[in-house]
Design an enzyme around this catalytic site. Structure first.
Site, PDB file in Angstrom:
ATOM      1  N   GLY A   7      -3.956   3.124   5.262  1.00 26.41           N
ATOM      2  CA  GLY A   7      -3.392   3.138   3.911  1.00 26.41           C
ATOM      3  C   GLY A   7      -3.699   1.874   3.150  1.00 26.41           C
ATOM      4  N   ALA A   8      -4.799   1.226   3.502  1.00 24.86           N
ATOM      5  CA  ALA A   8      -5.092  -0.104   2.964  1.00 24.86           C
ATOM      6  C   ALA A   8      -5.460  -0.099   1.491  1.00 24.86           C
ATOM      7  CB  ALA A   8      -6.210  -0.758   3.773  1.00 24.86           C
ATOM      8  N   ILE A  12       1.492  -0.677  -0.690  1.00 26.68           N
ATOM      9  CA  ILE A  12       1.926  -1.606   0.357  1.00 26.68           C
ATOM     10  C   ILE A  12       0.738  -2.054   1.203  1.00 26.68           C
ATOM     11  CG2 ILE A  12       3.320  -1.857   2.447  1.00 26.68           C
ATOM     12  CD1 ILE A  12       5.381   0.010   1.212  1.00 26.68           C
ATOM     13  N   ARG A  32     -10.064   6.615   3.205  1.00 27.94           N
ATOM     14  CA  ARG A  32     -10.715   7.915   3.105  1.00 27.94           C
ATOM     15  C   ARG A  32     -11.910   7.820   2.163  1.00 27.94           C
ATOM     16  NH1 ARG A  32      -6.296  11.732   0.987  1.00 27.94           N
ATOM     17  NH2 ARG A  32      -5.684   9.811  -0.078  1.00 27.94           N
ATOM     18  N   ASP A  51      -9.548   9.197   8.421  1.00 25.35           N
ATOM     19  CA  ASP A  51      -8.310   9.821   7.964  1.00 25.35           C
ATOM     20  C   ASP A  51      -7.297   9.729   9.093  1.00 25.35           C
ATOM     21  OD1 ASP A  51      -6.376  12.213   7.602  1.00 25.35           O
ATOM     22  OD2 ASP A  51      -7.428  12.134   5.682  1.00 25.35           O
ATOM     23  N   THR A  71       0.443   1.767   7.527  1.00 26.76           N
ATOM     24  CA  THR A  71       1.200   1.910   6.280  1.00 26.76           C
ATOM     25  C   THR A  71       0.969   3.252   5.605  1.00 26.76           C
ATOM     26  OG1 THR A  71      -0.424   1.093   4.658  1.00 26.76           O
ATOM     27  CG2 THR A  71       0.794  -0.564   5.923  1.00 26.76           C
ATOM     28  N   TYR A 141      11.109  14.429   2.227  1.00 22.38           N
ATOM     29  CA  TYR A 141      10.583  13.082   2.415  1.00 22.38           C
ATOM     30  C   TYR A 141      11.390  12.346   3.490  1.00 22.38           C
ATOM     31  CZ  TYR A 141       9.350   8.218   1.699  1.00 22.38           C
ATOM     32  OH  TYR A 141       8.949   6.912   1.900  1.00 22.38           O
ATOM     33  N   LYS A 145       9.724  11.109   7.244  1.00 22.76           N
ATOM     34  CA  LYS A 145       9.719   9.726   7.739  1.00 22.76           C
ATOM     35  C   LYS A 145      10.534   9.602   9.030  1.00 22.76           C
ATOM     36  CE  LYS A 145       7.862   6.837   5.851  1.00 22.76           C
ATOM     37  NZ  LYS A 145       6.438   6.406   5.894  1.00 22.76           N
ATOM     38  N   PRO A 167      10.969  -0.356   4.527  1.00 20.86           N
ATOM     39  CA  PRO A 167      11.102  -0.840   3.151  1.00 20.86           C
ATOM     40  C   PRO A 167      12.047   0.057   2.346  1.00 20.86           C
ATOM     41  CG  PRO A 167       8.796  -0.601   3.788  1.00 20.86           C
ATOM     42  CD  PRO A 167       9.610   0.103   4.820  1.00 20.86           C
TER      43      PRO A 167
END
Length: 337
Positions: A7-8, A12, A32, A51, A71, A141, A145, A167
Site C-alpha cells: 500500500g506504499a 498512510i 499495483r 498485489d 498498510t 468495514y 478489519k 490508527p
C-alpha cells in the site's frame, strides 16, 4: 534493514515509506500496475509490482527483506464494494503476513484500525483492552478489519513477530484517493448537506507513520498499539473545519431521518446502476462514538499527537495545492498563501 511496504502508494503507506527512508532503512514498495505513484515521487524507494491477493508476487517482493509493514487496505461503505474490501482487508493479511512468516522476516507491522473495537452509542474512550463489539454491529468495514487482525493473530501464534497498530481517522497531506482526509475536503467543498451526531478520534498521517516505524523497530511482538488523536464529537469537527474553510457547517438531523435517506439513496442508486453517495452503513458508523486512548503507544513507542488545527490546515493546504479545492473564501485564500 530492508523493509517491504504494501500500500506504499497510498495515504498512510507513502508516509511510512518516507519515514523508513529518513531513518536509513532500504524501502521496497509493493505497488499495483494501476497504482498512482504521485506520493512516491522523490523518494528513494525500490518498486515491486504485485498485489496483496497474489501470493507469488508478494513472495517475490519479500525476497531479501528483513521487515514488512502491511498498510494496504480498502475503505468502502457501499454494499457493492463489500466483497473486494473483505478480500483485501482479510485475505490480503493472510497472504502478505503468511508470506512474511515463510520468508522468515524479523519484524512485521499490520495496519489495522480502531474500528476493530467497534463503537458505542454514547461517548466512551476505548483502548487496546476494550472488548470489541465490531462483529455485532454488522458494518462491513469494521468486520473486514477485525478479520484481518484475527488472521494476524493466528500467524503470530505460529511465530510471526508481528505488531498491530490501530490508527484512528487519519488526516493530513497526501490523501491521494480521498479516503479519511476526504472528509475534510467534502466539508470545505460543501458536499455534505447534513450530518448525524457521533464522535471519532482524529490523528495526523505523519504521526501515524512515525508510530508505524516505532512499532516496527521498538514495539513488542504480538502487541497492539492504538494510534489515536483528538476525540471530537462530529458537531465539533464540523464547526472547526467550517471555521477554517470559511463555509457554513451543514445542519444536524436525527439519526432516523439520515438512515431513511440513506436507504432511499441506496435504492435509487441501484435502479440507476450507480454507487450511492450516502449509505446506511456509513450513517450507522457515523452515529457511533469511536473515541480512543493512545496511552500505551505514547508510553512504549513515544507516540506523539500534534495539534488538531495543524492537521486540518495542512490537509486543506494539500487539497488546494492539488487543485482539488478552490480557495473561494478569504480563509482558504489565506491558507493557500
Amino acid at each position: 534493514m530492508r523493509v517491504l511496504v504494501t500500500g506504499a502508494s497510498g495515504f498512510i503507506g507513502s508516509w511510512v515509506a518516507r519515514e523508513l527512508a529518513e531513518r536509513g532503512c532500504e524501502v521496497r514498495a509493493l505497488v499495483r500496475p494501476t497504482s498512482r505513484l504521485d506520493n512516491l515521487r522523490g523518494l528513494a524507494v525500490e518498486r515491486a509490482e504485485g498485489d496483496v491477493l497474489d501470493a507469488a508476487s508478494v513472495a517475490r517482493a519479500l525476497r531479501g527483506c528483513e521487515g514488512v509493514v502491511h498498510t494496504a487496505g480498502v475503505v468502502a461503505w457501499s454494499p457493492g464494494k463489500a466483497g473486494r474490501m473483505h478480500a483485501v482487508n482479510g485475505r490480503g493479511v493472510e497472504v502478505v503476513l503468511g508470506a512474511a512468516l515463510e520468508a522468515g522476516v524479523e519484524r512485521a507491522v499490520l495496519t489495522s484500525s480502531v474500528s476493530v473495537t467497534g463503537g458505542a452509542p454514547e461517548p466512551r474512550v476505548a483502548d487496546e483492552a476494550t472488548p470489541s463489539n465490531a462483529a455485532q454491529l454488522g458494518i462491513d468495514y469494521f468486520t473486514s478489519k477485525l478479520h484481518g487482525e484475527e488472521a494476524a493473530r493466528v500467524l503470530a501464534s505460529r511465530g510471526l513477530p508481528v505488531r498491530i497498530v490501530r490508527p484512528a481517522v487519519v488526516l493530513g497531506p497526501g490523501d491521494l484517493y480521498r479516503s479519511s482526509a476526504g472528509l475534510v475536503l467534502g466539508l470545505a467543498r460543501r458536499r455534505y448537506p447534513v450530518y448525524v451526531e457521533g464522535g471519532s478520534s482524529f490523528c495526523d498521517v505523519r504521526d501515524v507513520a512515525r508510530g508505524h516505524v516505532d512499532a516496527l523497530l521498538r514495539g513488542r511482538p504480538g502487541e497492539v498499539y492504538v494510534l489515536g488523536g483528538h476525540n471530537l464529537a462530529t458537531s465539533d469537527l464540523m464547526a472547526r473545519v467550517s471555521q477554517l474553510a470559511g463555509v457554513a457547517p451543514p445542519p444536524r438531523i436525527p439519526y432516523a431521518a439520515a438512515l431513511a435517506a440513506a436507504t432511499g439513496a441506496e435504492w435509487l442508486a441501484a435502479v440507476r446502476g450507480k454507487e450511492p453517495r450516502l449509505t446506511a452503513q456509513l450513517v450507522r458508523a457515523s452515529h457511533l462514538y469511536t473515541w480512543v486512548s493512545s496511552a500505551k503507544a505514547q508510553a512504549e513507542l513515544g507516540y506523539a499527537i500534534r495539534p488538531f488545527e495543524d492537521s486540518l490546515r495542512d490537509t486543506l493546504r494539500w487539497f488546494i495545492a492539488q487543485g482539488q479545492l478552490r480557495p473561494e473564501t478569504a480563509e482558504l485564500r489565506a491558507l493557500a498563501a
